[in-house]
Design a protein around this motif. Structure first.
Motif, PDB file in Angstrom:
ATOM      1  N   ALA A   1       6.655  -5.994  -1.245  1.00  0.00           N
ATOM      2  CA  ALA A   1       7.986  -5.518  -0.865  1.00  0.00           C
ATOM      3  C   ALA A   1       9.066  -6.087  -1.785  1.00  0.00           C
ATOM      4  O   ALA A   1       9.996  -5.373  -2.188  1.00  0.00           O
ATOM      5  CB  ALA A   1       8.274  -5.883   0.583  1.00  0.00           C
ATOM      6  N   MET A   2       8.940  -7.359  -2.128  1.00  0.00           N
ATOM      7  CA  MET A   2       9.921  -7.971  -3.036  1.00  0.00           C
ATOM      8  C   MET A   2       9.861  -7.316  -4.408  1.00  0.00           C
ATOM      9  O   MET A   2      10.895  -7.097  -5.065  1.00  0.00           O
ATOM     10  CB  MET A   2       9.674  -9.472  -3.146  1.00  0.00           C
TER      11      MET A   2
ATOM     12  N   MET B   1      12.665   4.969   5.731  1.00  0.00           N
ATOM     13  CA  MET B   1      12.740   5.697   4.464  1.00  0.00           C
ATOM     14  C   MET B   1      11.523   5.461   3.584  1.00  0.00           C
ATOM     15  O   MET B   1      11.162   6.301   2.766  1.00  0.00           O
ATOM     16  CB  MET B   1      14.005   5.274   3.695  1.00  0.00           C
ATOM     17  N   ASP B   2      10.909   4.296   3.728  1.00  0.00           N
ATOM     18  CA  ASP B   2       9.771   3.953   2.872  1.00  0.00           C
ATOM     19  C   ASP B   2       8.956   2.863   3.562  1.00  0.00           C
ATOM     20  O   ASP B   2       9.428   2.198   4.493  1.00  0.00           O
ATOM     21  CB  ASP B   2      10.265   3.461   1.502  1.00  0.00           C
ATOM     22  N   VAL B   3       7.722   2.688   3.104  1.00  0.00           N
ATOM     23  CA  VAL B   3       6.835   1.672   3.671  1.00  0.00           C
ATOM     24  C   VAL B   3       6.069   0.991   2.546  1.00  0.00           C
ATOM     25  O   VAL B   3       5.745   1.621   1.533  1.00  0.00           O
ATOM     26  CB  VAL B   3       5.860   2.298   4.705  1.00  0.00           C
ATOM     27  N   VAL B   4       5.792  -0.293   2.720  1.00  0.00           N
ATOM     28  CA  VAL B   4       5.007  -1.067   1.762  1.00  0.00           C
ATOM     29  C   VAL B   4       3.862  -1.735   2.504  1.00  0.00           C
ATOM     30  O   VAL B   4       4.031  -2.225   3.624  1.00  0.00           O
ATOM     31  CB  VAL B   4       5.884  -2.113   1.041  1.00  0.00           C
ATOM     32  N   TYR B   5       2.706  -1.759   1.857  1.00  0.00           N
ATOM     33  CA  TYR B   5       1.494  -2.309   2.459  1.00  0.00           C
ATOM     34  C   TYR B   5       1.156  -3.669   1.834  1.00  0.00           C
ATOM     35  O   TYR B   5       1.739  -4.057   0.823  1.00  0.00           O
ATOM     36  CB  TYR B   5       0.339  -1.325   2.260  1.00  0.00           C
ATOM     37  N   PRO B   6       0.176  -4.376   2.410  1.00  0.00           N
ATOM     38  CA  PRO B   6      -0.189  -5.694   1.866  1.00  0.00           C
ATOM     39  C   PRO B   6      -0.771  -5.614   0.453  1.00  0.00           C
ATOM     40  O   PRO B   6      -1.372  -4.603   0.060  1.00  0.00           O
ATOM     41  CB  PRO B   6      -1.246  -6.216   2.852  1.00  0.00           C
ATOM     42  N   GLU B   7      -0.604  -6.681  -0.286  1.00  0.00           N
ATOM     43  CA  GLU B   7      -1.246  -6.826  -1.590  1.00  0.00           C
ATOM     44  C   GLU B   7      -2.757  -6.775  -1.397  1.00  0.00           C
ATOM     45  O   GLU B   7      -3.296  -7.314  -0.430  1.00  0.00           O
ATOM     46  CB  GLU B   7      -0.824  -8.160  -2.199  1.00  0.00           C
TER      47      GLU B   7
END
Length: 477
Positions: free
Chosen positions: A67-68, A185-191
């Motif tokens: 996310a960062m 608006m958007d989504v981020v998943y784990p590394e």
């Protein structure tokens, strides 16, 4: 004339002989017993809170990293608005663009609710599993939660394209449009977890089959016999024999036994009825003939190639994941081979290693449960293969356990997340149809395979270890 001779009558192979390359499952693989539960040390009194906490602790930092990198904290803008990171859902301020990390929770119309069962006084009875958790006219309410509170995720168009189910750890970007309503608006998943290098030289093929569903009826026996003849390389032309003869391992991915569906038939099984100390009847849902047929089927194949058997939803095994290996008493004809690499009893799910190739497989309950969160008129959008791809994105292949899928109450641990390793192959049994593709996540390639139910489709899947390609073989009468 013997049955095998009859099937192959008139086939000329010019005296050629097919040499089989046997591929055995490694017994000393570090993750081989990942899902094994020692019968003497199982504790069912634990709460699931520590399992959720372990999942959050392991995946939160990996979500934060991605996310960062994508959104930053006060360093990037969208349409002139600066993106801010919020540490807690409670800190979200209305009309300000931000992102926050949390656990997804879905509230659906037909989800089982233990509190309702307690209120009705039916909490001591195992409830019937609903076919779906959602109503086609009423989508599930998707929320993001952390220790500070919850926010409803709004934007159905986005949620229809990006599957989120209970138990996923993600970061969401958006704006709070009113108290407790977050416009996503958007989504981020784990590394992604790391992946071992793929072996450079592998030979042979693996056969994957599921849903044999062997019952007492005789009309299905011929299809099983043809499958057996194909696997041992005694069926059809020389090319067909070569294909079957090149298979070095058979993996049966669950649902090998068909339970008795007819209640009257159950009552007629007087030999299988006993009375417990409380005077109630214990009625087996299985017919002994089904076990004998499965045992004989394996016995005929194991002469030619190794066999590994996973339990499934229909099989005589625990209802909770991970299901432990089917009892050795079910393999009477092959008991001398148990404990070696010729006949291997597996758990469900199961990590496998064959010559350095790392595989993870389930018998299908994890994917089937996620499908219940999807409206039936939208299931073409989220196929079994797409759900498996989401499992890799989420870094969690059983996110809905323990919320809607029974599982063992692990203490300070969650074996269903990809913590330290990503497999090369991820397969799921007992699906409606065969699908396969290779996906790439952060430079790691994973071959996804859905294995259809054999009793309905007559299909098995062949994985070529040298090319990592798959093909389906269909057996028709």
């Amino acid at each position: 004339m013997a049955y095998s001779q009859y099937l192959n009558k008139g086939v000329e192979d010019n005296g050629s002989k097919v040499n089989r390359s046997v591929n055995t499952i490694s017994q000393d693989f570090t993750k081989r017993n990942e899902f094994f539960l020692n019968p003497g040390s199982r504790k069912y009194g634990n709460q699931y809170f520590s399992m959720y906490q372990y999942r959050l602790k392991n995946l939160k930092n990996r979500v934060y990293t991605n996310a960062m990198a994508k959104w930053g904290d006060g360093t990037k803008k969208i349409d002139g608005q600066t993106i801010i990171k919020q540490d807690k859902i409670l800190d979200i301020t209305s009309n300000k663009l931000c992102w926050v990390i949390g656990t997804v929770f879905c509230d659906a119309k037909y989800k089982l609710n233990i509190l309702n069962d307690v209120e009705k006084g039916t909490d001591d009875v195992l409830p019937l599993e609903p076919v779906t958790y959602v109503d086609n006219d009423e989508s599930a309410v998707v929320m993001i939660e952390d220790e500070s509170g919850r926010a409803i995720l709004h934007n159905q168009g986005f949620l229809d394209k990006n599957l989120l189910v209970t138990g996923c750890i993600v970061a969401v970007l958006g704006i709070e449009i009113q108290a407790g309503i977050f416009e996503i608006m958007d989504v981020v998943y784990p590394e992604s977890a790391p992946q071992k290098p793929l072996p450079t030289q592998m030979e042979g093929k693996i056969a994957l089959v599921s849903g044999l569903n062997i019952g007492e009826e005789g009309h299905y026996d011929l299809k099983l016999e043809i499958l057996k003849q194909y696997l041992i390389g005694e069926l059809g032309s020389f090319d067909d024999k070569s294909q079957g003869g090149s298979i070095g391992q058979l993996i049966i991915a669950g649902d090998s036994i068909m339970p008795i569906q007819n209640l009257t038939a159950e009552k007629d099984l007087k030999d299988y009825i006993t009375t417990n100390n409380y005077g109630s009847k214990n009625i087996s849902r299985y017919n002994g003939e089904s076990f004998r047929k499965l045992d004989q089927f394996i016995n005929d194949i194991i002469i030619s190639l190794p066999v590994a058997v996973m339990p499934g939803d229909h099989d005589p095994a625990e209802i909770c994941l991970p299901q432990q290996a089917m009892h050795k008493s079910l393999f009477k004809s092959n008991k001398s081979l148990l404990g070696g690499d010729r006949l291997v009893r597996l758990t469900n799910p199961q990590w496998l290693e064959l010559g350095g190739l790392r595989m993870l497989g389930t018998s299908g309950q994890n994917v089937d449960d996620i499908k219940k969160y999807v409206e039936t008129n939208k299931q073409s959008t989220f196929t079994s293969l797409q759900i498996m791809e989401s499992n890799i994105k989420w870094q969690n292949f059983v996110p809905t356990a323990p919320d809607t899928l029974y599982c063992y109450p692990y203490e300070d641990y969650d074996p269903f997340i990809f913590q330290d390793e990503l497999p090369h192959v991820y397969f799921v049994g007992n699906q409606e149809k065969y699908q396969s593709e290779t996906i790439e996540v952060e430079g790691n390639k994973v071959r996804l395979i859905t294995i259809p139910q054999f009793d309905k489709t007559g299909e098995i899947v062949i994985l070529d270890l040298s090319t990592m390609k798959t093909e389906v073989v269909k057996i028709e009468l």
